[in-house]
Design an enzyme around this catalytic site. Structure first.
Site, PDB file in Angstrom:
ATOM      1  N   SER A   1      25.855   4.488   3.926  1.00  0.00           N
ATOM      2  CA  SER A   1      25.856   3.126   3.396  1.00  0.00           C
ATOM      3  C   SER A   1      24.415   2.681   3.193  1.00  0.00           C
ATOM      4  O   SER A   1      23.668   3.353   2.476  1.00  0.00           O
ATOM      5  CB  SER A   1      26.626   2.185   4.330  1.00  0.00           C
ATOM      6  OG  SER A   1      26.750   0.895   3.757  1.00  0.00           O
ATOM      7  N   THR A   2      23.977   1.600   3.849  1.00  0.00           N
ATOM      8  CA  THR A   2      22.632   1.068   3.633  1.00  0.00           C
ATOM      9  C   THR A   2      21.564   2.125   3.913  1.00  0.00           C
ATOM     10  O   THR A   2      21.533   2.715   4.985  1.00  0.00           O
ATOM     11  CB  THR A   2      22.394  -0.149   4.545  1.00  0.00           C
ATOM     12  OG1 THR A   2      23.477  -1.058   4.401  1.00  0.00           O
ATOM     13  CG2 THR A   2      21.089  -0.839   4.182  1.00  0.00           C
TER      14      THR A   2
ATOM     15  N   ASP B   1      32.321   2.178   9.454  1.00  0.00           N
ATOM     16  CA  ASP B   1      33.187   2.885   8.518  1.00  0.00           C
ATOM     17  C   ASP B   1      33.041   4.398   8.678  1.00  0.00           C
ATOM     18  O   ASP B   1      31.930   4.935   8.636  1.00  0.00           O
ATOM     19  CB  ASP B   1      32.836   2.479   7.079  1.00  0.00           C
ATOM     20  CG  ASP B   1      33.812   3.033   6.054  1.00  0.00           C
ATOM     21  OD1 ASP B   1      35.003   3.177   6.391  1.00  0.00           O
ATOM     22  OD2 ASP B   1      33.387   3.321   4.929  1.00  0.00           O
TER      23      ASP B   1
ATOM     24  N   MET C   1      25.238   0.421   7.838  1.00  0.00           N
ATOM     25  CA  MET C   1      25.688  -0.636   8.724  1.00  0.00           C
ATOM     26  C   MET C   1      27.198  -0.554   8.928  1.00  0.00           C
ATOM     27  O   MET C   1      27.940  -0.205   8.016  1.00  0.00           O
ATOM     28  CB  MET C   1      25.320  -2.005   8.122  1.00  0.00           C
ATOM     29  CG  MET C   1      25.830  -3.201   8.903  1.00  0.00           C
ATOM     30  SD  MET C   1      25.203  -3.265  10.590  1.00  0.00           S
ATOM     31  CE  MET C   1      23.510  -3.774  10.310  1.00  0.00           C
TER      32      MET C   1
ATOM     33  N   HIS D   1      28.625   3.734   0.017  1.00  0.00           N
ATOM     34  CA  HIS D   1      29.046   2.379  -0.323  1.00  0.00           C
ATOM     35  C   HIS D   1      28.224   1.865  -1.496  1.00  0.00           C
ATOM     36  O   HIS D   1      27.011   1.683  -1.380  1.00  0.00           O
ATOM     37  CB  HIS D   1      28.863   1.443   0.870  1.00  0.00           C
ATOM     38  CG  HIS D   1      29.728   1.766   2.037  1.00  0.00           C
ATOM     39  ND1 HIS D   1      29.460   1.342   3.319  1.00  0.00           N
ATOM     40  CD2 HIS D   1      30.881   2.473   2.125  1.00  0.00           C
ATOM     41  CE1 HIS D   1      30.398   1.769   4.143  1.00  0.00           C
ATOM     42  NE2 HIS D   1      31.272   2.466   3.441  1.00  0.00           N
TER      43      HIS D   1
END
Length: 381
Positions: free
Chosen positions: A195-196, A317, A314, A221
């Site tokens: 993600s991030t 997930d 973050m 993401h």
């Protein structure tokens, strides 16, 4: 103050109400649109844990305000007068690294330039609409403030590269030379979640993979409209072929398949072959695409022939599903805290007992390749 309780003395320190004052995230907004600056300031100032400490309509003004105000987070537009956002970002990350959230236009060119911004060190981005900006930003307010919070806690490192010559991005460097694995079993599949900070982390892993590596499936993401540019950028840098996943296509060795933004991505099976299953499903863990969806399918379909990789991001997930992969026989690598932009998803995977090895980002691909080589010696010619 002392309160006597039966059998014990409880000491309660006197705490001034000022001690409870929340330390706010101080945000500087940089955008050439007065409307956007006003809207972002309003969205930020509505939050009890953040404040907009100023706004600038071009990077040269922003540079002086950064020196004077020392903000915690910068929101940055790309197309601005006197100096575009990419040039400014490149200089900023070399000279005064800080968390930057890009505010990008949802266009094909906007997506390409956003990928360049992430390469230069921006933590994340928000895709603003080209029309209906006021309503669009209002609808994105929750996403904006969530990403500001994430950015404020991100691990930022000084950029070592020179800034790009223009907002179009620097020319793609030559593809890395990577040693061959020899013939690899087509049963193996590598599954990556991020993600991030994940765009650069994924690039680091994929650039080290040889052209004859097992098939790779990836969930990062990312909203619709950006994964096409992300896949194209990676394809220009890697020896393997990188593309967006298409529903029903066979997952081939030497290829990496990225979940399209706004779609769920699973691994399926057709006879002896792995196939991509792409659908407009429900949000899972508030995400679409979701790492949980991909990893859960790998646990069910691929089992002990899977390798899992959890990279920076973050939230949680994919953590539970990565444990399911491990229980099904996969071997899993998790990025360590020191090399993560955000140590959320990797931490949760570790806490769920899903990790076989916790490694710095630059060590993950070499460790995976060593394991693949040792497992495939009998396939070499």
């Amino acid at each position: 103050m002392r309160r006597r309780l039966p059998g014990r003395l409880l000491v309660v320190p006197w705490i001034c109400s000022e001690d409870f004052e929340l330390k706010k995230i101080r945000v500087l907004v940089v955008d050439d649109s007065a409307l956007v600056r006003s809207l972002l300031a309003e969205i930020i100032n509505r939050q009890p844990d953040m404040e907009c400490i100023g706004s600038a309509n071009d990077p040269l003004i922003a540079r002086e305000m950064i020196r004077e105000l020392n903000p915690d987070v910068l929101t940055l537009d790309i197309e601005m007068p006197r100096m575009d956002g990419i040039d400014f970002l490149g200089r900023l990350m070399r000279l005064r690294p800080m968390p930057v959230l890009m505010i990008s236009t949802l266009t094909e060119r906007g997506a390409e330039v956003t990928m360049r911004a992430l390469e230069l060190g921006a933590v994340d981005f928000v895709a603003k609409p080209r029309i209906g900006v006021a309503d669009g930003l209002s609808d994105l307010s929750n996403q904006i403030v969530e990403k500001v919070r994430i950015a404020s806690a991100a691990h930022i490192k000084r950029a070592l590269t020179a800034p790009a010559a223009s907002s179009a991005g620097a020319p793609a460097p030559a593809r890395a030379a990577v040693a061959s694995l020899g013939r690899v079993s087509t049963e193996k599949l590598i599954c990556i979640g991020a993600s991030t900070g994940g765009t650069e982390a994924i690039k680091e892993v994929l650039m080290r993979m040889p052209a004859d590596s097992p098939g790779i499936v990836i969930t990062q993401h990312m909203p619709p409209g950006f994964t096409t540019s992300f896949a194209a950028r990676l394809n220009s840098l890697c020896q393997i072929t990188v593309k967006e996943a298409v529903n029903g296509e066979r997952i081939l060795p030497g290829h990496a398949y990225i979940a399209p933004g706004g779609m769920q991505f699973r691994v399926g099976r057709s006879g002896a072959n792995y196939v991509a299953a792409v659908e407009d499903g429900e949000l899972v863990n508030r995400h679409k695409p979701s790492v949980e969806v991909l990893f859960k399918s790998a646990a069910s379909v691929v089992g002990r022939n899977a390798f899992g990789i959890m990279l920076t991001g973050m939230g949680n997930d994919g953590a539970k599903a990565m444990r399911e992969m491990k229980d099904a026989g996969s071997y899993n690598y998790v990025q360590d805290e020191a090399s993560c932009i955000v140590f959320g998803m990797p931490r949760e995977a570790i806490l769920h007992g899903a990790a076989d090895e916790v490694l710095p980002l630059t060590a993950i691909a070499p460790a995976l390749l060593a394991k693949l080589s040792s497992a495939t010696d009998r396939y070499r010619v």
